[in-house]
Design a protein around this motif. Structure first.
Motif, PDB file in Angstrom:
ATOM      1  N   TYR A  39     -10.626 -30.558 -32.733  1.00 43.17           N
ATOM      2  CA  TYR A  39      -9.754 -29.441 -32.396  1.00 43.17           C
ATOM      3  C   TYR A  39      -8.426 -29.544 -33.148  1.00 43.17           C
ATOM      4  N   PRO A  40      -8.028 -28.481 -33.839  1.00 47.98           N
ATOM      5  CA  PRO A  40      -6.741 -28.501 -34.537  1.00 47.98           C
ATOM      6  C   PRO A  40      -5.601 -28.253 -33.555  1.00 47.98           C
ATOM      7  N   GLU A  41      -4.409 -28.643 -33.959  1.00 48.96           N
ATOM      8  CA  GLU A  41      -3.223 -28.306 -33.183  1.00 48.96           C
ATOM      9  C   GLU A  41      -2.845 -26.874 -33.532  1.00 48.96           C
ATOM     10  N   VAL A  42      -2.712 -26.011 -32.528  1.00 56.91           N
ATOM     11  CA  VAL A  42      -2.326 -24.616 -32.739  1.00 56.91           C
ATOM     12  C   VAL A  42      -0.967 -24.398 -32.081  1.00 56.91           C
ATOM     13  N   VAL A  43       0.006 -23.992 -32.887  1.00 58.37           N
ATOM     14  CA  VAL A  43       1.359 -23.773 -32.391  1.00 58.37           C
ATOM     15  C   VAL A  43       1.766 -22.345 -32.747  1.00 58.37           C
ATOM     16  N   ILE A  44       2.255 -21.614 -31.754  1.00 60.61           N
ATOM     17  CA  ILE A  44       2.721 -20.238 -31.951  1.00 60.61           C
ATOM     18  C   ILE A  44       4.240 -20.260 -31.818  1.00 60.61           C
ATOM     19  N   VAL A  45       4.941 -19.839 -32.894  1.00 65.24           N
ATOM     20  CA  VAL A  45       6.392 -19.976 -32.946  1.00 65.24           C
ATOM     21  C   VAL A  45       7.051 -18.666 -33.362  1.00 65.24           C
ATOM     22  N   GLY A  46       8.151 -18.323 -32.682  1.00 64.63           N
ATOM     23  CA  GLY A  46       8.970 -17.190 -33.095  1.00 64.63           C
ATOM     24  C   GLY A  46       8.531 -15.878 -32.488  1.00 64.63           C
ATOM     25  N   GLY A  48      10.435 -13.825 -30.977  1.00 65.49           N
ATOM     26  CA  GLY A  48      11.352 -13.408 -29.929  1.00 65.49           C
ATOM     27  C   GLY A  48      10.796 -13.506 -28.519  1.00 65.49           C
ATOM     28  N   GLY A  49       9.578 -14.005 -28.355  1.00 66.97           N
ATOM     29  CA  GLY A  49       8.991 -14.118 -27.020  1.00 66.97           C
ATOM     30  C   GLY A  49       8.784 -15.557 -26.622  1.00 66.97           C
ATOM     31  N   TYR A  50       7.987 -15.729 -25.564  1.00 64.32           N
ATOM     32  CA  TYR A  50       7.679 -17.075 -25.098  1.00 64.32           C
ATOM     33  C   TYR A  50       6.388 -17.031 -24.289  1.00 64.32           C
ATOM     34  N   GLY A  51       5.705 -18.154 -24.208  1.00 63.28           N
ATOM     35  CA  GLY A  51       4.555 -18.278 -23.324  1.00 63.28           C
ATOM     36  C   GLY A  51       3.193 -18.004 -23.941  1.00 63.28           C
ATOM     37  N   ALA A  52       3.107 -17.624 -25.206  1.00 62.26           N
ATOM     38  CA  ALA A  52       1.799 -17.366 -25.801  1.00 62.26           C
ATOM     39  C   ALA A  52       1.048 -18.680 -25.945  1.00 62.26           C
ATOM     40  N   LYS A  53      -0.250 -18.634 -25.660  1.00 68.51           N
ATOM     41  CA  LYS A  53      -1.080 -19.836 -25.725  1.00 68.51           C
ATOM     42  C   LYS A  53      -2.424 -19.458 -26.327  1.00 68.51           C
ATOM     43  N   PHE A  54      -2.953 -20.334 -27.156  1.00 67.65           N
ATOM     44  CA  PHE A  54      -4.240 -20.102 -27.786  1.00 67.65           C
ATOM     45  C   PHE A  54      -5.092 -21.341 -27.610  1.00 67.65           C
ATOM     46  N   ILE A  55      -6.327 -21.168 -27.180  1.00 63.27           N
ATOM     47  CA  ILE A  55      -7.250 -22.283 -27.012  1.00 63.27           C
ATOM     48  C   ILE A  55      -8.391 -22.110 -28.003  1.00 63.27           C
ATOM     49  N   PRO A  56      -8.476 -22.983 -29.033  1.00 65.71           N
ATOM     50  CA  PRO A  56      -9.576 -22.861 -29.992  1.00 65.71           C
ATOM     51  C   PRO A  56     -10.895 -23.271 -29.362  1.00 65.71           C
ATOM     52  N   SER A  57     -11.984 -22.733 -29.870  1.00 66.29           N
ATOM     53  CA  SER A  57     -13.304 -23.051 -29.346  1.00 66.29           C
ATOM     54  C   SER A  57     -14.266 -23.298 -30.498  1.00 66.29           C
ATOM     55  N   PHE A  58     -15.104 -24.328 -30.383  1.00 63.00           N
ATOM     56  CA  PHE A  58     -16.113 -24.633 -31.392  1.00 63.00           C
ATOM     57  C   PHE A  58     -17.472 -24.051 -31.044  1.00 63.00           C
ATOM     58  N   VAL A  59     -17.605 -23.452 -29.895  1.00 61.50           N
ATOM     59  CA  VAL A  59     -18.888 -22.883 -29.475  1.00 61.50           C
ATOM     60  C   VAL A  59     -18.663 -21.494 -28.902  1.00 61.50           C
ATOM     61  N   CYS A  60     -19.726 -20.692 -28.865  1.00 59.98           N
ATOM     62  CA  CYS A  60     -19.654 -19.388 -28.208  1.00 59.98           C
ATOM     63  C   CYS A  60     -19.600 -19.614 -26.707  1.00 59.98           C
ATOM     64  N   LEU A  61     -18.674 -18.980 -26.045  1.00 61.28           N
ATOM     65  CA  LEU A  61     -18.529 -19.134 -24.602  1.00 61.28           C
ATOM     66  C   LEU A  61     -18.745 -17.808 -23.906  1.00 61.28           C
ATOM     67  N   ASP A  62     -19.536 -17.834 -22.829  1.00 60.40           N
ATOM     68  CA  ASP A  62     -19.654 -16.624 -22.029  1.00 60.40           C
ATOM     69  C   ASP A  62     -18.492 -16.582 -21.037  1.00 60.40           C
ATOM     70  N   SER A  63     -18.364 -15.498 -20.308  1.00 64.69           N
ATOM     71  CA  SER A  63     -17.218 -15.325 -19.396  1.00 64.69           C
ATOM     72  C   SER A  63     -17.114 -16.424 -18.361  1.00 64.69           C
ATOM     73  N   ASP A  64     -18.237 -16.829 -17.760  1.00 64.62           N
ATOM     74  CA  ASP A  64     -18.211 -17.879 -16.735  1.00 64.62           C
ATOM     75  C   ASP A  64     -17.747 -19.213 -17.311  1.00 64.62           C
ATOM     76  N   ALA A  65     -18.185 -19.530 -18.512  1.00 57.36           N
ATOM     77  CA  ALA A  65     -17.777 -20.783 -19.151  1.00 57.36           C
ATOM     78  C   ALA A  65     -16.286 -20.782 -19.451  1.00 57.36           C
TER      79      ALA A  65
END
Length: 83
Positions: A39-46, A48-65
């Protein structure tokens, strides 16, 4: 203004997509030729906002997963998952 998305320190891999309120609603891959063995490090910067988050995935995930791992969609967020 959309914030910058750094993937392992590189801002050429992905970009943030924002809505008319300036909220990050997606992360778009700009360079699909890059692959990762862990998993790479993902950083969201600038932007003018705050709180954005991203979770990378290596597999297809259904809604329950996605709910089970804690990345359930809340509010304006959306997913870019497998086609």
């Amino acid at each position: 203004e959309a914030p910058k998305v750094f993937v392992d320190g590189n801002d050429e891999v992905a970009e943030a997509v924002i809505n008319t309120d300036g909220q990050v609603i997606s992360v778009r891959i700009k360079n699909r030729s890059i692959t990762f063995d862990s998993y790479p490090e993902v950083v969201i910067v600038g932007g003018g906002g705050y709180g954005a988050k991203f979770i990378p995935s290596f597999v297809c995930l259904d809604s329950d997963a996605r709910v089970k791992i804690g990345s359930a969609k809340v509010g304006t967020g959306s997913y870019i998952d497998c086609p």
